[in-house]
Structure formats: C-alpha cells, structure tokens
Design a protein around this motif. Sequence first.
Motif, PDB file in Angstrom:
ATOM      1  N   HIS A  81      39.089  -2.780   3.342  1.00 40.57           N
ATOM      2  CA  HIS A  81      40.437  -2.169   2.415  1.00 40.57           C
ATOM      3  C   HIS A  81      41.553  -2.210   3.539  1.00 40.57           C
ATOM      4  CE1 HIS A  81      38.610   0.983   4.601  1.00 40.57           C
ATOM      5  NE2 HIS A  81      39.334   1.916   4.456  1.00 40.57           N
ATOM      6  N   HIS A  98      32.520  -2.648  -0.312  1.00 39.14           N
ATOM      7  CA  HIS A  98      31.771  -1.588   0.076  1.00 39.14           C
ATOM      8  C   HIS A  98      31.383  -1.387   1.252  1.00 39.14           C
ATOM      9  CE1 HIS A  98      29.433  -2.138  -4.221  1.00 39.14           C
ATOM     10  NE2 HIS A  98      30.697  -2.390  -4.330  1.00 39.14           N
ATOM     11  N   ALA A 145      34.059   6.939   8.953  1.00 44.67           N
ATOM     12  CA  ALA A 145      32.893   7.405   7.982  1.00 44.67           C
ATOM     13  C   ALA A 145      32.189   6.240   7.703  1.00 44.67           C
ATOM     14  CB  ALA A 145      33.853   7.750   6.778  1.00 44.67           C
ATOM     15  N   ASN A 192      39.632   7.860  12.618  1.00 45.37           N
ATOM     16  CA  ASN A 192      40.974   8.687  12.311  1.00 45.37           C
ATOM     17  C   ASN A 192      40.386   9.893  11.579  1.00 45.37           C
ATOM     18  OD1 ASN A 192      39.773   7.900   9.739  1.00 45.37           O
ATOM     19  ND2 ASN A 192      41.366   6.200   9.457  1.00 45.37           N
ATOM     20  N   SER A 209      37.579   9.908   6.071  1.00 50.15           N
ATOM     21  CA  SER A 209      36.954   8.898   5.069  1.00 50.15           C
ATOM     22  C   SER A 209      37.934   8.699   4.084  1.00 50.15           C
ATOM     23  CB  SER A 209      35.577   9.425   4.742  1.00 50.15           C
ATOM     24  OG  SER A 209      34.971   8.487   3.437  1.00 50.15           O
ATOM     25  N   HIS A 225      45.245   7.568   0.638  1.00 50.54           N
ATOM     26  CA  HIS A 225      44.378   6.381   1.104  1.00 50.54           C
ATOM     27  C   HIS A 225      44.395   5.383   0.311  1.00 50.54           C
ATOM     28  CE1 HIS A 225      40.114   4.836   2.279  1.00 50.54           C
ATOM     29  NE2 HIS A 225      40.220   4.631   0.794  1.00 50.54           N
ATOM     30  N   MET A 273      33.617  10.659  -2.386  1.00 57.44           N
ATOM     31  CA  MET A 273      34.781  10.455  -3.490  1.00 57.44           C
ATOM     32  C   MET A 273      34.949  11.498  -4.314  1.00 57.44           C
ATOM     33  SD  MET A 273      34.864   7.014  -3.002  1.00 57.44           S
ATOM     34  CE  MET A 273      35.767   6.539  -4.504  1.00 57.44           C
ATOM     35  N   PHE A 286      29.509   1.348  -6.823  1.00 58.08           N
ATOM     36  CA  PHE A 286      28.695   2.119  -5.546  1.00 58.08           C
ATOM     37  C   PHE A 286      27.272   2.693  -5.948  1.00 58.08           C
ATOM     38  CE2 PHE A 286      33.397   3.040  -4.475  1.00 58.08           C
ATOM     39  CZ  PHE A 286      33.491   1.967  -4.020  1.00 58.08           C
TER      40      PHE A 286
HETATM   41  C1  LIG Z   1      29.429   2.054  -0.642  1.00 59.75           C
HETATM   42  C2  LIG Z   1      30.667   2.613  -0.718  1.00 59.75           C
HETATM   43  N1  LIG Z   1      30.860   3.890  -1.300  1.00 59.75           N
HETATM   44  C3  LIG Z   1      32.152   4.272  -1.231  1.00 59.75           C
HETATM   45  C4  LIG Z   1      33.313   3.480  -0.891  1.00 59.75           C
HETATM   46  C5  LIG Z   1      34.796   4.150  -1.286  1.00 59.75           C
HETATM   47  N2  LIG Z   1      35.446   4.180   0.039  1.00 59.75           N
HETATM   48  C6  LIG Z   1      36.267   3.066   0.227  1.00 59.75           C
HETATM   49  S1  LIG Z   1      37.151   3.214   1.713  1.00 59.75           S
HETATM   50  C7  LIG Z   1      36.305   4.707   2.030  1.00 59.75           C
HETATM   51  C8  LIG Z   1      36.434   5.500   3.262  1.00 59.75           C
HETATM   52  C9  LIG Z   1      36.245   4.725   4.386  1.00 59.75           C
HETATM   53  O1  LIG Z   1      36.320   5.498   5.483  1.00 59.75           O
HETATM   54  P1  LIG Z   1      36.308   4.859   6.860  1.00 59.75           P
HETATM   55  O2  LIG Z   1      35.065   4.003   7.025  1.00 59.75           O
HETATM   56  O3  LIG Z   1      36.577   6.046   8.072  1.00 59.75           O
HETATM   57  O4  LIG Z   1      37.906   4.129   7.030  1.00 59.75           O
HETATM   58  P2  LIG Z   1      39.107   4.387   6.883  1.00 59.75           P
HETATM   59  O5  LIG Z   1      39.794   4.391   5.548  1.00 59.75           O
HETATM   60  O6  LIG Z   1      39.448   6.078   7.367  1.00 59.75           O
HETATM   61  O7  LIG Z   1      39.990   3.630   7.771  1.00 59.75           O
HETATM   62  C10 LIG Z   1      35.562   5.069   0.842  1.00 59.75           C
HETATM   63  C11 LIG Z   1      34.462   6.113   0.837  1.00 59.75           C
HETATM   64  C12 LIG Z   1      33.089   2.264  -0.719  1.00 59.75           C
HETATM   65  N3  LIG Z   1      34.056   1.387  -0.591  1.00 59.75           N
HETATM   66  N4  LIG Z   1      31.804   1.854  -0.590  1.00 59.75           N
END
Ligand SMILES: Cc1ncc(C[n+]2csc(CCOP(=O)(O)OP(=O)(O)O)c2C)c(N)n1
Length: 663
Positions: free
Chosen positions: A73, A116, A148, A176, A179, A297, A351, A400
């Motif tokens: 993302h 994911h 996260a 950072n 999550s 986010h 979430m 998920f």
């Molecule tokens: C298996 C799964 N569960 C939940 C999500 C939803 N989700 C997207 S980004 C995210 C947080 C990711 O946090 P981090 O890895 O710390 O990256 P940041 O956005 O802080 O850079 C979550 C929970 C996902 N993409 N995949």
Amino acid sequence: MSILETIRSPKDIKNLPAQRLNELAAEIRALLVDVTAKNGGHLASNLGVVELTIALHRVFDSPTDRIIFDVSHQTYVHKLLTGRNGDVFLKIRMDGGCSGFSSPDESEHDAFVAGHAGTALSAALGLAYARDKIGDGTSNIIAVLGDASLSCGLTMEALNNMSATTKRLIIIVNDNKFSIGRSVGAIPLYLNKILRSKIYGATIGVLKKMLGSGKFGTSILRNARRLKRALKSLILPTSYFEYYGLRYFGPVDGHSIAQMEEIFEFCRHSKVPVLVHVKTVKGKGCAAAADFPEKFHGVEPAVALENCEKNADCEKNTASAKDTDYGEILGLQLAKLAECDVRIVGVVSAMARGTGLVHMRNKFPDRCLDVGIAEEHAVTFSAALAKGGMRPICAMYSTFLQRAFDQILHDVCLQNLPVIFCIDRAGISAHDGATHHGIFDISYLRPIPNAVILQPNGAQEFVDALHSALLWNCPTFIRYPKSCGRVVDASALKFSKFLGIGRADELVRGKEVCLIALGPMIDLARAVAAQLKSAGVNAGILNGRFAKPLDESALGKVFEDYEMVATIEDNVLSGGFGSAVLEFYLAAERNSSGVRKNRGTRKILRFGWPDKFIGHGSSIGSIMGKNGLSPSEIAGKIIGALSATEPHSRKISTANAGVGHFL
Ligand SMILES: Cc1ncc(C[n+]2csc(CCOP(=O)(O)OP(=O)(O)O)c2C)c(N)n1
C-alpha cells in the motif's frame, strides 16, 4: 518542469544532485496529497516513505535488484519513480489508472503481487533462493516491511527460515509505530525500546563520523569491520534479530536520504542477511495525516484535506455525506450489547477503525481485543474465548479472513463453537482491486459443517441477525459490504425481529421468474425486476438471506411456482450461493420430493463473479458493468433464456459463461 517530471526511471534519480532530493520529496508529497484527495488511497503510509523510497532507488538497481514491499500500500512513491508518473498515476485506483498496490503486470519494477500483510519476507526468501541457485547470484533482494507487518505470523515463519535459505538478503523495517492504528504487541514494543534507547543518538554520531557525509565507495568496506564492532557495542538490545541470523543496523533516520544511502550502500555488499531499522513519521509533511495517522492511513475518494479540521469533527463531517457503514452499526450495537452481557468481547486484527470496533474500543477498551495483523490467531483465540464461556464477535474483512481458513474449520466449526464472525467488505472492493475483493467467502465457508452463513438485507436486518446469532449459539458468519447503501441513524437501531436459522423471505410475488438474491444484490434484483416488468415479464423476488443452511421449504415452493429461477450474489459463481441452490434443486429432483410437480425441468440462471481475478475500477457499478452484472444485462439474459426455443433442454449455456449459467 518539476524535478519529478524529469524522473522517467530509477536511473534518473541516481543522477540527481543530492541537494535537489529534498525538493523532489516535497513535490512527491504534494502530489500524494492531491491525488489521494481525489481518488482516495493510502495517504499517511506513503507520505512516510518518500525519502526511504528515494534512497532505495538511488542505491539499488531496480529491476535487477528486487524491492518487495510488504502489503504494498506504500508503493505510490515507488510507482512515481519507476515510470508511472503522469496520467496513469493521476488515475490511480480508478478506471484506466495504475493499481494502488504492487502489480508486476503493470511494471517490471513491481517484484511481487501484494495487498495482504506479511508476505514480503517469504517472497524475498523465495526470490533470494532462486537467485542463488539459478540466477545471477549477485543481485540484491530487499524486503521492505512496516513494524506491524514484521509481527505477522507469516513474517515470523519466514524469519525462522531465513538463515537456512540464503546468506544475502536485506530487510528494511519501516518503523512508524503505526499499523493502521497504533501497532500492538511485543515486537513493536521491542522496536520502540531500541528507538528510545539513549544510544540511538550516539549510534548515528558514530556512523556519521565513520562514514563521512559524501560518497565513499570502497572506503566503506575498509571501515566495515570497525563499523560492525562499533555498532555491536553500541546497540545492545538487538540480539533478538541476531538469533535469526540477521545483522541489525539502526535506528536510522528515515527522512535523511543521506543517512539511509550510506547504510544501504554498506548493506549492498553484505555477505550475511541484514536488517535496517528505519524510523519514519507516518503522514510526514501533511499536518492532518501526521497528527491522525490512523484516520489518514487510507482516505476515501474526494476527501478535501484542506477542509479537514484537525479534530474529530472532521470525521463526522465526512461521514455524514455518505451512506452509513455497517461497521458503524456493528460498533454501536456491540458497545450496547457489552453493557448488559459481560461475556461479549470484540476481537479484531489491526482493523478496529475499518470494522467499526473503535466504538467498542472507546467504551470498553479492555473488551476490544486487537491482536495485531494476526488473523489466524484472532480466529483460534476467538474459538477458545467461546470455549471459555465468552461470546466473541470476531470482526474481519472478507479478504483477510481467507488467511484463517484452517482455524475456522479446525478450531471453531469442528467444536461447533459460538463465535460470531462479522465479515466486512464482503463483495467487490472497487478501488483496491484483486487483492481486496471479498468475493470468495461463501465458497470457502459453505463446505464447512456447522457453519451458518448469512447476508442481511439492510441495516435493520443486520442488527436482527447480530442479536439472533447470539441466541443461535453456533459458528455464525454474517457477511456484508462496507456501506448499507442508505443513510440511517445507526444509534437508533434496535433488535426488532428474531431471525430463524435458514429462513428466507419472499419480498415480491411474481410469475415467470423468481430472482433469489442476497444482501445488497436484492437492490440489484429490484432493478432487474423493473426492467423485466417493462419487457412484460413478471418477476418475483426472494431474499435468500442464508447461504447455509438454505431455506429448503421456500426454495421447494419457488421451484414449484416458477419456471425459471435466477440467483444473484456478490460472490464468485464457483461454489457460491447459486451453486447451493443448484445443488438443492438437483438433490430435490433426484429424491423426487415433488419440487417439479410434472411441470418440466426448471431453468436456473446464476449471476455472480466469474472465475477470474477482477481488477480495480472507479466504482463498484463500473466493475459490475464490465462483468455483465448490470441490471440491463441480467434482465437481457433472463429474457433471452425465457424465450429460448427449447425450454426443457438441460445443457449449460456457454453464452452466459462467466456471469450466468443456465441449466
Ligand atoms: C492480512 C492483512 N490483514 C490486514 C490488512 C490491512 N492492513 C493494510 S495496511 C495495514 C497496516 C500495516 O502496517 P505496517 O506494516 O506497519 O505499515 P505502515 O502502513 O505503517 O507503513 C493493515 C493492517 C492487510 N493488508 N493484510
């Protein structure tokens, strides 16, 4: 011409004078804010990795070196630096635009599909092994993980396997502290401990002294051993990573391109796996996003940031403009239910905001159990909570929940435990695309014994389903999309009617064809019925409600009364609700239970998602239209089938392949 416009490939970034990089970063940030305000998307995460991504592309040679972003993302900056600046980026997540996630179909610089969390390290290990065995043996594989995602079960499994797999791998942990909401659990805490350690400043000082500020080439290698000793003695609490065979570097300032370039340059030559701990600010450069990283986010399309007050009212203002989310209703209902029943707990995997459980979290912080990005754990944990006498409501996005198939089967359903799964984002997720569509859950849940699967028709039925499920006392899966399609007063909704397990509802009595639909597809069925009416066809509508168990008596009557049945669902056709109706029909016919009453074979058409991965688009409507699921196409197919010359033929029509089959 802006600096960004001069960057057509990562090569151009390498040639840019260092003193112009901050200017480039500012241009990128402005574009990120503009584009996500229009198209929606992952704003805060991308704002935080601008310098990190620039530094990665200055040091490494993508696509020879493979950069794998976890979740992906946060690849907007990467996309901009790898030839996707321009119209395709301006339309990101929309029809004709690039994907909001990593997509190898889109660019050779996107090393692996992701959407994911927790996949980057396993993917990096696989690519590294292939490189070592059959590849050039020299290119770099870089996995970029958030703090996260580092704590995901899948990441942990890959870490456990690392030293047995390769000697050359670079892991960048982008820490950072967030999550979507604040990162939870021991690993983020551990990272935080490192960050807070007094030696952080000293480490950076030593690195600066040893490495100098300019380019260093081979001098880094000469200094390497000294550096290693110095780092080891300075950074004491890093032994955790060393158990996994990783050499730890950091913490590094993730907004200092120069500092990151120095460390990355060193890592390029490392003969052992390394982990670079980079500290960034989520939302950096946009005050609202930096102050409220959870809220920013991911932003909805057309959220005008400049109008966003930096307070909670902003959320109310933007929410009032759109339809009510099922999550909002769920959160408020749970908070109310929890007041009268101490056994009720919400379980969520990172979430809380997306699923609406923030309302529960605000009211009962110790009864909203956020386990982090750990869907498998969330499900088994919920099973055991139920076994221990509690009433867990496990809220998760459909896509998920796929992660936890075995836990659903083995830990919940095998023991027939009363866990209520609230499956949010069931159906198509317009802008996020293939990694996020929730169109498989009926198919993967339906074969599991004891599972009760339903999709309520609207907000009131959702509330009734939730309350009824607490009385059913069995594994229950309530699926629903993000929005209930109308503006409702979520706080005024009350339990109004007990729903019997497996009971459908006749909504409209018709004659020639009965449309059987689930949830929001009932609205589509009404639109189809209106079109059929104008063509002189009288269609009935049945709210199927349950995908399992089916209402056999209602279905038996439908097959008795109508010559044609059409199912409409927001799930793949394979194994979905329509398949269940077909199975019922065939079994009933075989058992000669009387469903046909000598009136000939019934025609059954099924409408749902075809057997292919569906991409992103500007709206759910546009994606449905492209896949033959518009009211006019469905009505047209029904009319075509009704007027077919051989009404009793029993062959599968290929004319409908993908969206509707008839028997
Ligand atoms: C298996 C799964 N569960 C939940 C999500 C939803 N989700 C997207 S980004 C995210 C947080 C990711 O946090 P981090 O890895 O710390 O990256 P940041 O956005 O802080 O850079 C979550 C929970 C996902 N993409 N995949």
